[in-house]
Design a protein around this motif. Structure first.
Motif, short mmCIF file in Angstrom:
data_model
loop_
_atom_site.label_atom_id
_atom_site.label_comp_id
_atom_site.label_asym_id
_atom_site.label_seq_id
_atom_site.Cartn_x
_atom_site.Cartn_y
_atom_site.Cartn_z
N ILE A 89 0.88 -1.23 0.02
CA ILE A 89 -0.16 0.14 -0.13
C ILE A 89 0.92 1.31 0.13
O ILE A 89 1.70 1.30 1.15
CB ILE A 89 -0.97 0.02 1.23
CG1 ILE A 89 -1.83 -1.18 1.26
CG2 ILE A 89 -1.89 1.34 1.24
CD1 ILE A 89 -2.66 -1.44 2.51
N ALA A 90 0.79 2.20 -1.06
CA ALA A 90 1.79 3.25 -1.23
C ALA A 90 0.87 4.41 -0.96
O ALA A 90 -0.12 4.59 -1.34
CB ALA A 90 2.17 3.08 -2.67
N ASP A 91 1.59 5.62 -0.64
CA ASP A 91 0.71 6.90 -0.85
C ASP A 91 0.87 7.44 -2.19
O ASP A 91 1.35 7.07 -3.02
CB ASP A 91 1.42 7.79 0.52
CG ASP A 91 2.98 8.03 0.01
OD1 ASP A 91 3.48 7.62 -0.71
OD2 ASP A 91 3.34 8.78 0.99
N LEU A 92 0.62 8.88 -2.19
CA LEU A 92 0.71 9.45 -3.24
C LEU A 92 1.95 9.74 -4.04
O LEU A 92 2.13 9.79 -5.38
CB LEU A 92 -0.11 10.87 -3.51
CG LEU A 92 -1.52 10.78 -3.19
CD1 LEU A 92 -2.08 11.90 -2.73
CD2 LEU A 92 -2.18 10.18 -4.27
N SER A 93 3.08 9.80 -3.21
CA SER A 93 4.42 9.95 -3.82
C SER A 93 5.08 8.71 -3.99
O SER A 93 6.36 8.50 -4.74
CB SER A 93 5.25 10.58 -2.52
OG SER A 93 5.47 9.79 -1.74
#
Length: 103
Positions: A89-93
């Motif tokens: 699960i990644a963030d927007l960056s």
């Protein structure tokens, strides 16, 4: 938002390796990670392309990136489970915040 999820439980990950013949063998590496274990999840069945369905018992949420392969074994509350699906699960960056494993 996922940074506020408490990671109160612990899971032992028993990693496996391939020998010279390509057979999976346990390599003795056991690492314990703090995590969040959930049993009532919406991904109850995972459909496979050949028409079979795997029953998903629950999910484990790890903090950060955890390298878990399909051949590894998850020890949860004294019982061994095999991971069915691993989702970073990644963030927007693009930085990976959590790793979600369905077992």
């Amino acid at each position: 938002m996922l940074g506020l999820v408490p990671l109160n439980q612990k899971v032992k990950v028993k990693q496996t390796a391939l020998d010279d013949w390509g057979i999976e063998i346990p390599n003795g590496s056991v690492v314990e990670y703090p995590c969040r274990i959930e049993y009532n999840i919406k991904e109850a069945e995972l459909s496979i392309a050949n028409g079979t369905e795997n029953f998903i018992r629950g999910s484990v949420l790890f903090a950060g990136f955890v390298d878990i392969q399909d051949a590894d074994i998850l020890e949860i509350n004294g019982r061994d489970y095999s991971p069915r699906q691993v989702n970073p699960i990644a963030d927007l960056s693009g930085a990976i915040l959590h790793t979600k494993v369905l077992f």
